[in-house]
Design an enzyme around this catalytic site. Structure first.
Site, PDB file in Angstrom:
ATOM      1  N   LYS A  91      41.370  30.397  50.166  1.00  0.00           N
ATOM      2  CA  LYS A  91      41.428  31.369  49.347  1.00  0.00           C
ATOM      3  C   LYS A  91      41.721  32.538  50.156  1.00  0.00           C
ATOM      4  CE  LYS A  91      40.093  32.066  45.010  1.00  0.00           C
ATOM      5  NZ  LYS A  91      39.847  31.265  44.126  1.00  0.00           N
TER       6      LYS A  91
ATOM      7  N   ASP B  30      44.161  34.703  40.927  1.00  0.00           N
ATOM      8  CA  ASP B  30      42.698  34.997  40.823  1.00  0.00           C
ATOM      9  C   ASP B  30      42.596  36.128  40.202  1.00  0.00           C
ATOM     10  OD1 ASP B  30      40.186  33.184  41.730  1.00  0.00           O
ATOM     11  OD2 ASP B  30      39.694  35.262  42.231  1.00  0.00           O
TER      12      ASP B  30
HETATM   13  O1  2IT Z   1      39.305  29.715  41.557  1.00  0.00           O
HETATM   14  C1  2IT Z   1      40.245  29.032  41.334  1.00  0.00           C
HETATM   15  O2  2IT Z   1      40.155  27.677  41.360  1.00  0.00           O
HETATM   16  C2  2IT Z   1      41.458  29.665  41.197  1.00  0.00           C
HETATM   17  N1  2IT Z   1      41.634  30.804  41.258  1.00  0.00           N
HETATM   18  C3  2IT Z   1      42.736  28.689  41.060  1.00  0.00           C
HETATM   19  C4  2IT Z   1      43.493  28.359  42.431  1.00  0.00           C
HETATM   20  C5  2IT Z   1      44.778  27.718  42.324  1.00  0.00           C
HETATM   21  O3  2IT Z   1      45.155  27.504  43.445  1.00  0.00           O
HETATM   22  O4  2IT Z   1      45.354  27.446  41.396  1.00  0.00           O
END
Ligand code: 2IT
Length: 446
Positions: free
Chosen positions: A125, A165
């Site tokens: 993340k 996100d």
């Molecule tokens: O919280 C999540 O699962 C997302 N923001 C999506 C992450 C993604 O790599 O699609």
């Protein structure tokens, strides 16, 4: 002291001032006892100690210039949490409250969520304490480019694949992807959530909301019930809420409350059709105040500064952000006869709210299982990029549905196998954890 309790103490001592991270780790570790007891090898090989420490964290400065020529400096991060089962994978968040605690909690959650999807994706993340609200398009572009001018050296299609996100949508992904491509001179699937004309997947924008609804449908089916005829309240006003609104309506549910930062809207006639389109229009105009909804549709009422959890509904779906639903909200929902709570955001319910739901024996789905349809569809985007091919809407949707059913079933089966049938929190945590733990054991001490 038990192994789990000692690891939790260790996490708190070692990571002072990171309350969200402590919360996310506690929520998982406190449900793992049956798996830890049945597999002493996890303790012997210090699997928990290794899992609570991200593999790598990159922290960097992002300087950018606003339209008046003034220079600003944001702090940005990429938490490369765990790569046991695949390249780091997870979104980028731009929000003023982004800090290390928030991104470590999100990276930790993402690791288990991605494991549940069954696709080969590790957890990661990233983000920055940049507030996109009120910024011009040019300012957003300059920020994204400056952000990518550093991040590009740490990511790659087989290393780390970011996505959107909160605060990062198709526009920001486009700017970041474009700059990445310019720097490395490589047209490759390093981002997901890309535009359709340059490698994006159909359904990706609405996938999280669709997946949450499919997950809710599976939970209801297990009880011999269905979405049709049920009343829903959701919070938030972004992509997730949009996908939810569409799919709840498609399956015959009635959405009566939505919210924004300014309060919530109650529309007993149901939020469907052109009303959903209007929500999207509002959001795309950069206006995230839901109050404007009542100016347009007279059937609705606006409640300033309040949350939608005071409305009697069958199903509540928090879809905005962490810790948005507290103990008072949980008590309100229970008092008003709510039957089911499904987390569409990451960790939207406080631990005290979770306790209220547990005591009331409400059907509850944790975000890492229910909202995994977003990242699962990112996984499908990665597959399409690798194949240099695009699946149709129907093909993606069918795969998403079968992945969500698979996540539901593996969480349910793990809950049964560990003596707590129907406890989706425990089931999802154990199922997600086991795959990562086994992969770590198999790969030796690295
Ligand atoms: O919280 C999540 O699962 C997302 N923001 C999506 C992450 C993604 O790599 O699609």
């Amino acid at each position: 002291m038990s192994y789990i309790a000692s690891v939790l103490n260790f996490v708190k001592d070692r990571n002072p001032g990171e309350p969200e991270f402590h919360q996310a780790v506690s929520e998982v570790l406190l449900t793992l006892e049956p798996a830890i007891k049945a597999n002493p090898i996890y303790e012997k090989y210090s699997i928990l100690e290794r899992m609570v420490e991200p593999e790598r964290i990159i922290i960097f400065r992002v300087p950018w210039m606003d339209d008046q020529g003034k220079i600003h400096v944001q702090r940005a991060y990429r938490v490369q949490y765990n790569s046991a089962i695949g390249p780091y994978k997870g979104g980028i968040r731009f929000h003023p409250n982004v800090n290390l605690s928030v991104l470590k909690f999100l990276g930790f959650e993402q690791t288990f969520k991605n494991s549940l999807t069954t696709l080969p994706m590790g957890g990661g993340k990233g983000g920055a304490d940049f507030d996109p609200r009120g910024k011009s398009e040019a300012e957003v572009m300059r920020f994204c480019q400056s952000f990518m001018a550093e991040l590009y050296r740490h990511i790659g299609p087989n290393t780390d694949v970011p996505a959107g996100d909160i605060g990062v949508g198709a526009r920001e992904v486009g700017y970041m992807y474009g700059y990445y491509k310019k720097l490395v001179n490589d047209f490759t699937g390093v981002f997901t959530g890309k535009g359709l004309s340059f490698g994006g997947s159909l359904i990706r924008p609405e996938a999280t909301g669709f997946g949450v609804t499919y997950f809710a449908q599976e939970m209801l089916r297990k009880k011999g019930e269905e979405i049709a005829g049920k009343k829903f309240a959701i919070s938030g006003f972004g992509n997730v809420a949009w996908g939810l609104a569409q799919k709840i309506n498609d399956l015959g549910g009635k959405l009566i409350a939505i919210s924004g930062p300014d309060g919530f809207v109650l529309d007993e006639d149901g939020i469907s059709g052109e009303k959903v389109d209007y929500m999207v229009e509002l959001r795309n105009s950069g206006n995230d105040r839901v109050e404007d909804y009542v100016k347009k549709f007279s059937s609705a009422k606006f409640f300033a500064g309040r949350r939608p959890w005071e409305v009697p509904v069958d199903v509540a779906i928090p879809s905005a952000t962490q810790n948005e639903l507290d103990v008072a909200d949980a008590k309100n929902l229970v008092k008003n006869g709510c039957k089911m709570v499904v987390e569409a955001a990451n960790m939207p319910c406080t631990p005290e709210a979770l306790e209220v739901f547990r005591d009331a024996k409400i059907l509850f789905a944790p975000g890492k299982a229910a909202n995994a349809g977003g990242v699962a569809t990112s996984g499908l985007e990665m597959t399409q990029n690798s194949m240099r091919y695009n699946w149709s809407r129907e093909e993606v949707d069918e795969k998403l549905q079968s992945i969500m059913k698979g996540i539901h079933d593996s969480a349910y089966e793990a809950s049964e196998a560990n003596g707590a049938p129907g406890d989706y929190v425990l089931g999802a945590n154990i199922a997600g954890f086991t795959k990562v733990a086994e992969a770590m054991l198999a790969q030796g001490l690295i």
